[in-house]
Scaffold this active site. Structure first.
Site, PDB file in Angstrom:
ATOM      1  N   MET A 142       0.825  -1.204   0.000  1.00  0.00           N
ATOM      2  CA  MET A 142       0.000   0.000   0.000  1.00  0.00           C
ATOM      3  C   MET A 142       0.859   1.254   0.000  1.00  0.00           C
ATOM      4  O   MET A 142       0.654   2.169  -0.799  1.00  0.00           O
ATOM      5  CB  MET A 142      -0.938  -0.003   1.215  1.00  0.00           C
ATOM      6  CG  MET A 142      -1.975  -1.099   1.197  1.00  0.00           C
ATOM      7  SD  MET A 142      -3.060  -1.047  -0.240  1.00  0.00           S
ATOM      8  CE  MET A 142      -4.015   0.420   0.112  1.00  0.00           C
ATOM      9  N   ASP A 161      10.382   3.408   6.422  1.00  0.00           N
ATOM     10  CA  ASP A 161      10.111   2.088   6.991  1.00  0.00           C
ATOM     11  C   ASP A 161      11.112   1.833   8.114  1.00  0.00           C
ATOM     12  O   ASP A 161      12.073   2.595   8.285  1.00  0.00           O
ATOM     13  CB  ASP A 161      10.212   0.997   5.922  1.00  0.00           C
ATOM     14  CG  ASP A 161       9.307  -0.201   6.236  1.00  0.00           C
ATOM     15  OD1 ASP A 161       9.497  -0.806   7.309  1.00  0.00           O
ATOM     16  OD2 ASP A 161       8.406  -0.514   5.428  1.00  0.00           O
ATOM     17  N   VAL A 218       0.936   1.496   7.972  1.00  0.00           N
ATOM     18  CA  VAL A 218       1.585   0.372   8.648  1.00  0.00           C
ATOM     19  C   VAL A 218       0.548  -0.708   8.968  1.00  0.00           C
ATOM     20  O   VAL A 218      -0.611  -0.610   8.582  1.00  0.00           O
ATOM     21  CB  VAL A 218       2.302   0.847   9.938  1.00  0.00           C
ATOM     22  CG1 VAL A 218       3.346   1.897   9.588  1.00  0.00           C
ATOM     23  CG2 VAL A 218       1.314   1.412  10.951  1.00  0.00           C
ATOM     24  N   GLU A 220      -2.247  -3.209  10.611  1.00  0.00           N
ATOM     25  CA  GLU A 220      -3.515  -2.895  11.279  1.00  0.00           C
ATOM     26  C   GLU A 220      -3.425  -3.245  12.766  1.00  0.00           C
ATOM     27  O   GLU A 220      -4.084  -4.156  13.255  1.00  0.00           O
ATOM     28  CB  GLU A 220      -4.665  -3.667  10.611  1.00  0.00           C
ATOM     29  CG  GLU A 220      -4.989  -3.212   9.210  1.00  0.00           C
ATOM     30  CD  GLU A 220      -5.691  -1.861   9.183  1.00  0.00           C
ATOM     31  OE1 GLU A 220      -6.922  -1.820   9.270  1.00  0.00           O
ATOM     32  OE2 GLU A 220      -4.992  -0.845   9.073  1.00  0.00           O
ATOM     33  N   SER A 247      -8.024   0.286   6.982  1.00  0.00           N
ATOM     34  CA  SER A 247      -9.223  -0.155   6.263  1.00  0.00           C
ATOM     35  C   SER A 247     -10.353  -0.547   7.207  1.00  0.00           C
ATOM     36  O   SER A 247     -11.490  -0.707   6.771  1.00  0.00           O
ATOM     37  CB  SER A 247      -8.887  -1.347   5.356  1.00  0.00           C
ATOM     38  OG  SER A 247      -8.384  -2.421   6.130  1.00  0.00           O
ATOM     39  N   HIS A 268      -8.239   6.114   2.973  1.00  0.00           N
ATOM     40  CA  HIS A 268      -8.198   4.674   2.700  1.00  0.00           C
ATOM     41  C   HIS A 268      -8.060   4.409   1.206  1.00  0.00           C
ATOM     42  O   HIS A 268      -8.966   4.683   0.420  1.00  0.00           O
ATOM     43  CB  HIS A 268      -9.472   4.025   3.248  1.00  0.00           C
ATOM     44  CG  HIS A 268      -9.570   2.560   2.977  1.00  0.00           C
ATOM     45  ND1 HIS A 268     -10.774   1.898   2.878  1.00  0.00           N
ATOM     46  CD2 HIS A 268      -8.613   1.615   2.770  1.00  0.00           C
ATOM     47  CE1 HIS A 268     -10.558   0.625   2.633  1.00  0.00           C
ATOM     48  NE2 HIS A 268      -9.259   0.422   2.554  1.00  0.00           N
TER      49      HIS A 268
END
Length: 541
Positions: A142, A161, A218, A220, A247, A268
Site C-alpha cells: 500500500m 520504513d 503500517v 492494522e 481499512s 483509505h
C-alpha cells in the site's frame, strides 16, 4: 469534380458496360453488394455471430443490455434493406434508453462520478491546498503504491520504513511499474528517472520535516499506529494534516494518539493503488472541515475519485465488501458446491468469485480483523455463519490464501489455480446443484451487500447516495450494471426488495433482515434517489 462536390453522378463498370447512379447512392445500395465477412446466414458471418454471441455471454452474463442490443440490431439489420435496418437500430436504442439499468449506470458511472471527482463533497470556504512534500509511513504494497501515484503527480515523497532494505524495496515497486511503462512506450527514460528521483526511501523520521501531509500505512495494529503517529506528527509543516490508510480501525480511536485530532483523517486506498480509482476519506469525530478539504485536494492531485464517509468499524467499503465474501463462505458451509458458488458469484456481475476473492485478500487477515472486532465489541459481537469455517481454514489446517499457495484454491507452481478438492470433506455435506435456485443464490450475493449499504446510510456512515453507489462500484467492484447497491434497491423497488429480504431472512438467518429505514421507504413507496437526492436542497433553494 468529385473532390469539389460538383459531380452529380457516379459510374460503376458492370458486365454490360458502364452503369450510372446518383452520387448519393451508397455502396450497399448498388446491385450485387456483398456484406464484408458474409451475411448472418453465410459461412463467415454465421461463425462471427455464433462465436460473438458466446463471447458476449461469457463476458457479461446477460447483465449489460447495450452489448446484447448491439449484437441483435446488427444481426437483424443485415437481413433487411438499409432503411429498415436503421429503424431496427433506432428501436433498440430507444429500448436501451428506457432500460432502468442504463439510467442507473449513466447516473453513477458518468454523472455522479464526475461530480465527486470535481469535488462535489468538498467543504466550501476553504482555500485550495497543495501537497508538495508527502510522507508515507510503511513501504509495503500500500505504501509503495501511494508513493508511486503521488510522485506521478509531481510530489516529493519520503517513503519511511523500520528497515532501509524494506524502504528500498518499496521504491523498487515504482521502478517495476515504470519498467513496464517503458516497454509499452507509455513513458520515457527521462520521465521515469524524474519520477524515481522524487521518492526518497529512509528510516529517519527527521526526513519527514516540512511534509504537508503524512499518510500512515503500517500494520492494522493500534499500538504500532499510535507509535508512528507520535513520532511523525511533529514533523508536519504548518497547516499540514495527518492521514491513516487503515481499512477497518475507527479513525476516532486512532486519533487519540494525535496531538491535533482535528488534523487527523482517514485516507483509505485500495490495492493495487496505481490501478484502483477510489479513495475513501473517513471523518473522525474531531476531524475538521478544513482537514477534509485538504485531504480531498490531495486526492484530486493524484487524479482519483474521493468519497466521504463518517467513522465506523470497517467504515463503508470494508463493511459491505465483507458481506459478499462472507456469504460465499456461508454458502460453502451450507453444502452449496464450491464451483457453483464461484460461477454464480461471477454471474451477478461481480469482478471476482467470492472464494477466489477470499484467497486474494488472505483468510488470515479476515480472521485477524474478526478477532480484533470480537475483542473490541465483547458481548455485543454477533457471530456469522462464516465464522466457524474461517477459523477451521486458518487456525486448524493453515490454509490462509493465495500468498501461502493454499486456501479455498490450490495454487500449483506449474499450473492454474483450482478449487481445493478437500473442501467437500471439510464441510461434510454437499447439496444437489439441481435442487438449488440460481436466481436465489444471485440475490443472496447482491442483496446482502445492498442491505449493508442501506444500513450504513441509515447509520450516517454514508450521507450521500452518490458516495454509496460510486464507492461500491469503484471500491470493491459491486456489479456495475446495477449502478450501485442503493440504485439496485431503487431498481427492484423498496417494497419488493424488503419482501424478498424477509423471505431470505426466514430461510437463512437474521443477516437478511431489512432495516427500519428500508421498511419505512417500502411503506411509503420511496426511493433513495427520490428521498435523498443530492441536489434536492439546491433545487428547493
Amino acid at each position: 469534380w468529385l473532390k469539389e462536390g460538383l459531380a452529380q453522378e457516379k459510374i460503376k463498370l458492370g458486365k454490360k458496360g458502364p452503369e450510372v447512379y446518383p452520387i448519393s447512392v451508397q455502396p450497399w445500395d448498388m446491385p450485387g453488394y456483398k456484406i464484408p465477412g458474409g451475411d448472418p446466414h453465410g459461412k463467415g458471418g454465421g461463425q462471427v455471430f455464433t462465436i460473438g454471441n458466446a463471447t458476449l455471454h461469457k463476458q457479461t452474463h446477460g447483465n449489460f443490455p447495450a452489448q446484447r442490443y448491439i449484437m441483435s440490431c446488427v444481426y437483424e439489420g443485415l437481413q433487411v434493406p438499409m432503411e429498415a435496418g436503421i429503424r431496427i437500430e433506432t428501436r433498440y436504442f430507444t429500448k436501451l434508453l428506457m432500460d432502468p439499468r442504463s439510467k442507473a449506470m449513466i447516473r453513477s458511472l458518468f454523472l455522479s462520478m464526475q461530480e465527486l471527482a470535481k469535488g462535489a463533497r468538498r467543504p466550501a470556504g476553504v482555500a485550495p491546498f497543495q501537497v508538495k512534500k508527502l510522507g508515507i509511513l510503511g513501504a509495503g504494497m500500500m505504501g509503495a503504491g501511494i508513493a508511486y501515484v503521488s510522485a506521478q503527480a509531481g510530489m516529493e515523497v519520503v517513503l519511511l520504513d523500520t528497515d532501509q532494505a524494506n524502504a528500498e524495496k518499496g521504491k523498487a515497486y515504482s521502478e517495476k511499474l515504470l519498467k513496464k511503462a517503458l516497454e509499452r512506450g507509455k513513458t520515457t527514460e527521462e520521465k521515469a528517472g524524474k519520477l524515481l528521483g522524487l521518492i526518497t526511501p529512509t528510516t529517519n523520521y527527521d526526513d519527514l520535516k516540512g511534509c504537508d501531509l503524512v499518510i500512515e500505512a503500517v500494520f492494522e495494529n493500534r499500538d504500532i499506529k499510535a507509535e508512528v503517529t507520535k513520532k511523525s506528527e511533529p514533523m508536519l509543516a504548518e497547516g499540514g494534516i495527518y492521514g491513516s490508510n487503515t481499512s477497518t480501525l475507527p479513525i476516532t480511536g486512532l486519533a487519540e494518539a494525535s496531538a491535533k485530532p482535528d488534523n487527523f483523517i482517514g485516507i483509505h486506498f485500495f490495492s493495487p493503488v496505481d490501478k484502483m480509482q477510489l479513495v475513501e476519506i473517513i471523518m473522525g469525530k474531531k476531524t475538521s472541515d478544513e482537514t477534509l478539504a485538504k485531504a480531498m485536494d490531495y486526492v484530486k492531485q493524484i487524479r482519483k475519485t474521493p468519497i466521504v464517509v463518517n467513522d465506523s468499524r470497517g467504515f463503508y467499503t470494508s463493511r459491505c465488501f465483507g458481506t459478499y465474501v462472507g456469504e460465499g463462505i456461508a454458502m460453502l458451509g451450507e453444502g452449496v458446491p464450491p464451483a457453483m458458488i464461484e460461477n454464480v458469484g461471477k454471474m451477478t456481475g461481480m469482478p471476482m468469485a467470492p472464494l477466489a476473492l477470499n484467497d486474494e485478500v488472505a483468510l488470515d487477515l479476515a480472521y485477524k480483523v474478526r478477532e480484533q472486532t470480537k475483542k473490541d465489541l465483547g458481548d455485543k459481537y454477533v457471530s456469522g455463519p462464516a465464522d466457524g469455517l474461517l477459523e477451521e481454514m486458518v487456525v486448524k489446517i493453515g490454509r490462509v490464501g493465495k500468498k501461502a499457495g493454499k486456501g479455498f484454491y490450490d495454487y500449483p507452481a506449474d499450473g492454474k489455480k483450482k478449487l481445493w478438492p478437500g473442501l467437500s470433506d471439510l464441510v461434510g455435506k454437499s447439496l444437489d446443484p439441481e435442487s438449488l435456485e440460481v436466481q436465489e443464490l444471485k440475490n443472496r450475493f447482491l442483496y446482502i451487500q445492498a442491505l449493508e449499504a442501506a444500513r450504513c446510510f441509515e447509520e450516517g456512515v454514508v450521507t450521500d447516495v452518490r458516495d454509496a453507489d460510486v464507492g461500491a462500484i469503484l471500491g470493491w467492484g459491486f456489479a456495475p450494471w446495477t449502478g450501485g447497491p442503493l440504485s439496485l434497491i431503487d431498481m427492484v423497488g423498496a417494497k419488493e426488495f424488503v419482501e424478498a429480504c424477509d423471505r431470505l431472512a426466514q430461510k437463512y438467518g437474521p443477516r437478511f433482515t431489512p432495516s427500519k429505514l428500508l421498511r419505512e421507504m417500502a411503506s411509503k413507496g420511496e426511493t433513495f434517489y427520490g428521498r435523498f437526492a443530492p441536489n434536492k436542497e439546491k433545487a428547493a433553494a
